[in-house]
Enzyme design. Structure first.
Site, PDB file in Angstrom:
ATOM      1  N   ASP A 151      73.939 -39.040-113.450  1.00  0.00           N
ATOM      2  CA  ASP A 151      72.997 -40.155-113.340  1.00  0.00           C
ATOM      3  C   ASP A 151      72.324 -40.380-114.690  1.00  0.00           C
ATOM      4  O   ASP A 151      72.943 -40.127-115.723  1.00  0.00           O
ATOM      5  CB  ASP A 151      71.987 -39.823-112.218  1.00  0.00           C
ATOM      6  CG  ASP A 151      71.484 -41.064-111.509  1.00  0.00           C
ATOM      7  OD1 ASP A 151      70.889 -41.912-112.171  1.00  0.00           O
ATOM      8  OD2 ASP A 151      71.678 -41.190-110.278  1.00  0.00           O
ATOM      9  N   HIS A 223      65.964 -43.434-112.375  1.00  0.00           N
ATOM     10  CA  HIS A 223      66.966 -43.376-111.310  1.00  0.00           C
ATOM     11  C   HIS A 223      67.466 -41.940-111.042  1.00  0.00           C
ATOM     12  O   HIS A 223      67.541 -41.493-109.894  1.00  0.00           O
ATOM     13  CB  HIS A 223      68.118 -44.286-111.749  1.00  0.00           C
ATOM     14  CG  HIS A 223      69.119 -44.620-110.717  1.00  0.00           C
ATOM     15  ND1 HIS A 223      70.267 -43.879-110.538  1.00  0.00           N
ATOM     16  CD2 HIS A 223      69.198 -45.628-109.822  1.00  0.00           C
ATOM     17  CE1 HIS A 223      70.995 -44.426-109.572  1.00  0.00           C
ATOM     18  NE2 HIS A 223      70.366 -45.496-109.127  1.00  0.00           N
ATOM     19  N   SER A 561      72.290 -46.244-103.888  1.00  0.00           N
ATOM     20  CA  SER A 561      71.989 -45.142-104.804  1.00  0.00           C
ATOM     21  C   SER A 561      71.095 -44.116-104.144  1.00  0.00           C
ATOM     22  O   SER A 561      71.126 -42.944-104.490  1.00  0.00           O
ATOM     23  CB  SER A 561      71.223 -45.656-106.022  1.00  0.00           C
ATOM     24  OG  SER A 561      72.083 -46.180-106.969  1.00  0.00           O
TER      25      SER A 561
END
Ligand code: NAG
Ligand code: NAG
Ligand code: NAG
Ligand code: NAG
Ligand code: NAG
Length: 783
Positions: A151, A223, A561
């Site tokens: 990520d 994220h 996600s």
């Protein structure tokens, strides 16, 4: 022989991505991923890397002589899941490589978006009890399991990653803490056991922002910190997003170890870096790989995620990936290879309500995470206008924007009013900034046609909320039919729990059918992906907008996600409870025990219109960890099964070698039908007219994974227009590990086109021994 693959940009890219990619087009060099047959290495090269370097040095550089970049740069050497390298090359040099005998394929790198729904910041929350239960106990909360998270990196100082009370690092870990800049080795611990970064391809493709640390595993986007803490964060009390969703934050597998591979920046992730991250994760000994990113589906030999994930599952590593955020349209699902566990998004039973109160007394409940509740005086009514009627006219005559994009509002018509803006065209939170800058005092972000009845909670920077598609119609009708339309906003700042029905299938979650392998149902299953609360780095605004000065240790965001790491966490627990299960067994356990009914005992509804969803939206259903730990029977799949499947899919030996590193002669492999891959779901095509088939026979093999004897009987729900029969109505197992094969006949009920013109119908097949229910969805595509 190699071949140069054309560069294809995808509709999934946001406008930011297309700008970045246009820039790469004018550069003389770009990143290429090169698949090499390592067994052809001449003996005089001491090692593979030296050989690759010498190959690159031998390339003609005339075509790039005029540029600064005249040396060829080796970005990554891959040696585990893929054999080859990536490098910055001119198109001519790439073409030259394809003529060399040892080169199987050369394809251009591309940036893949991170899956935080269509725009980078959808909002969300996660329900958790923290109470130990069967699966946490059986797996010791995943303590011996390592999750590799690919990520944007991680914020290692977050409490979610502390290692108090954890035992030693699992002995199968072979990786390292090599976090780079601003990430000393001391930041790794018994929880966060590894940190590396693979950003060469990204740095070469996308322009760095000042704030972005590309030579570090530190997360400067948010994220990655969010997904890692969702999969495996520790218990952290007093967590909230400015008071919203207050409570305990905890990951799905709170004792599982985290190994971080930074492969993305704020603009996306380069395929070459993703492949590098997977290659290292596999080598390092992770047990589960979690990948919340992806691009438009492509043939598997052109897809770094499909290639890397094959190498992972071959080593017994479960590979979980997001299904994409391009719903509710059909055929939008991504990461569709049969060896990947593909996760769609669903809602939970929590909401963040806020009201738009019309002057005629009607109350429209929307959703908001606006943090300045006191800014709005109770019962203050102000004029309500629609953005389409208060925007500046475009000089070229194009109709005024309805999306409240920067510099589109006419301040004279907006001052002191609430503006209804259509969702789309950019960040939702940014609309609240645009309205405020134009002098407006409130924003209503409205789901335009097709965005459905789902609501995302966003941290607006001025009083704002989101309303559904049907509410938008009501509001616009009110505005255009009233002489003096006025409204008020009501923010209670509350978090509502126990909302029914739940779960529902998130409107944005990408849908089947699978465009690459239509006989492999995708998505596989759904998990929470709407309004998920998890950890967030320092220094990053929750909306990621520069105008947003707020800072928070937790953020609430939405997307597949967010659903993917939930399933990665469940898979880690299953691996902890059953260390010898293959990735296909773990996936089977999650799919056959998934539930398809909500808290109102109705088939899971689709947020698009609140009608029943189907297997193209929910896959096998919603993950049920407590049932998955004891599935009764599983459908296992071997590497050879996948090779047969690739042959049956029409891939040639070169293509199969690029994907699997194996030399396969398809005319020698046992011929199988595409629908005979031992998948925990059945998807066939039937057609009543020639040359389509009116009957399909499907073979499946189950493995008994419980101790002792059991007798299973079968229950079938026919898809409309078809009749499903099974050759055994009963299967008797005497011991654990025993396998049995059965065949399923699916027969079109009658000639002619399907009833009511539907292209697909859905049924189910369930084996049960009274205690376990082992269910597979059945999909019939009429052709
Ligand atoms: C927890 O797991 C241990 C070891 O696997 C087992 O002996 C024990 O019975 C389990 N406890 C519960 C409540 O399931
Ligand atoms: C909980 O968090 C809030 C906001 O972060 C803080 O103001 C408060 O003092 C904390 N309470 C406790 C008991 O730690
Ligand atoms: C927008 O303006 C047009 C033209 O004046 C009017 O017909 C329409 O009702 C307005 N719509 C809204 C939602 O205000
Ligand atoms: C396999 O197909 C590719 C096109 O994808 C072609 O270039 C190659 O020559 C084929 N290889 C074989 C062995 O047929
Ligand atoms: C593949 O197998 C077939 C059947 O055994 C054989 O005739 C053919 O020569 C083989 N092809 C290659 C490339 O080895």
């Amino acid at each position: 022989m190699g071949r140069l693959w054309p560069l294809v940009f995808t509709v999934l890219f946001s406008s930011v991505f297309s700008i970045v990619l246009c820039k790469t087009n004018v550069q003389t060099t770009q990143t290429f991923i090169v698949r090499v047959q390592n067994d052809l290495k001449p003996p005089h090269h001491p090692n593979i890397k030296a050989w690759y370097r010498s190959t690159l040095t031998s390339l003609s550089s005339t075509s790039i002589a005029q540029t600064q970049d005249s040396h060829v740069q080796l970005l990554h050497v891959y040696n585990t899941v893929f054999h080859g390298f990536s490098a910055r090359l001119s198109p001519q040099q790439a073409e030259e490589l394809t003529h060399r005998p040892e080169i199987l394929a050369v394809f251009p790198d591309r940036l893949l978006p991170i899956q935080t729904t269509r725009t980078p910041q959808f909002m969300g929350i996660r329900a958790s009890t923290g109470a130990p239960n069967g699966i946490l106990n059986d797996s010791d909360s995943g303590s011996n399991v390592i999750i590799g998270v690919l990520d944007t990196g991680i914020w290692p100082e977050r409490l979610n990653f502390h290692d108090q009370g954890l035992g030693p690092v699992p002995s199968h870990w072979r990786g390292k803490c090599d976090g780079g800049e601003k990430f000393p080795k001391t930041l790794c611990n018994k929880k966060l056991i590894g940190a590396r970064y693979f950003t060469g391809g990204y740095g070469a493709t996308a322009q760095d922002e000042e704030t972005e640390l590309t030579n570090s595993a530190r997360d400067t986007v948010g994220h990655g910190t969010h997904t890692a803490s969702t999969a495996a964060g520790r218990h952290v009390g007093n967590a909230s997003f400015f008071g919203f969703a207050h409570g305990v934050a905890i990951g799905v597998a709170p004792k599982a170890r985290i190994a971080v591979y930074k492969v993305c920046g704020s603009k996306g992730c380069a395929g070459s870096d993703i492949l590098g991250g997977i290659d290292s994760a596999v080598e390092d000994g992770v047990d589960v790989i979690s990948v919340s990113l992806g691009g438009e589906p492509r043939p598997y030999f052109l897809d770094p995620i499909a290639i890397g994930s094959f190498g992972a599952i071959e080593k017994g590593i479960l590979f979980s990936a997001s299904a994409g955020n391009s719903g509710p349209d059909s055929t939008t699902v991504i990461n569709v290879a049969p060896w990947i566990t593909t996760v769609g998004a669903s809602t939970i039973d929590r909401k963040f309500p806020a009201d738009l109160v019309l002057d005629d007394g009607r109350v429209i409940t929307g959703s908001s995470l606006f943090t300045g509740q006191s800014a709005w005086t109770k019962d203050k009514y102000v004029p309500l206008v629609y953005a389409g009627n208060v925007s500046v006219k475009h000089p070229d005559g194009a109709s005024p924007s309805t999306h409240c994009l920067p510099n589109t509002l006419d301040a004279n018509k907006v001052r002191g009013k609430i503006v209804v803006c259509d969702r789309g065209g950019g960040s939702r939170v940014e609309k609240s900034v645009v309205v405020k800058e134009a002098g407006g005092i409130g924003v209503v972000v409205a789901n335009v046609d097709g965005l459905g009845e789902g609501l995302l909670a966003d941290p607006y920077l001025s009083p704002g909320l989101e309303i559904t598609e049907s509410a938008r119609r009501t509001v616009l009708k009110y505005i255009s039919s009233s002489k003096n339309p006025r409204a008020s906003l009501r923010f209670s700042g509350t978090t509502q729990v126990g909302v029914r029905p739940a779960p529902t299938i998130a409107c944005f979650s990408s849908r089947g059918p699978n465009v690459i392998s239509p006989h492999v149902l995708k998505p596989d299953l759904v998990a929470p992906g709407v309004n998920i609360l998890a950890a967030w780095p320092d220094g990053i605004a929750p909306s990621e907008l520069s105008a947003d000065r707020r800072r928070t240790a937790f953020n609430i965001i939405s997307g597949t996600s967010m659903s993917c790491p939930h399933v990665s966490g469940v898979a880690a627990l299953l691996k902890g409870a059953h260390p010898n299960w293959s990735p296909a067994m773990i996936k089977s356990a999650m799919m056959t025990t998934a539930y398809t009914h909500d808290t109102d005992a109705k088939v899971l509804r689709d947020e698009r219109d609140f009608k029943s969803s189907n297997a193209f939206g929910m896959g096998a259903g919603h993950v049920d960890p407590e049932k998955a730990v004891d599935p009764g029977l599983v459908y296992d799949i071997t590497v050879d099964d996948y090779l047969h499947f690739l042959c049956a899919s029409g891939y040639n030996s070169t293509e199969i070698k690029v994907i699997t590193r194996k030399q396969v002669n398809c005319s020698e492999t046992q011929q199988s039908n595409l629908w005979d891959l031992n998948y925990p779901a059945i998807a066939v095509s039937l057609g009543a007219s020639a040359p389509s088939k009116s009957e399909v026979v499907v073979k499946r093999t189950v493995t008994h994974v419980c101790n002792g004897a059991s007798t299973y009987t079968v229950k079938i729900t026919n898809p409309k227009g078809a009749i499903v029969t099974v050759d055994h109505t009963k299967m008797v197992f005497t011991q654990k590990g025993q396998k049995q094969t059965y065949t399923v006949r699916i027969l079109a009920q009658k000639a002619g086109l399907p009833l009511d013109g539907k292209m697909s119908e859905f049924g189910r097949l369930t084996w049960t021994d009274g205690k376990h229910q082992v269910t597979s969805p059945i999909v019939v595509n009429w052709s």
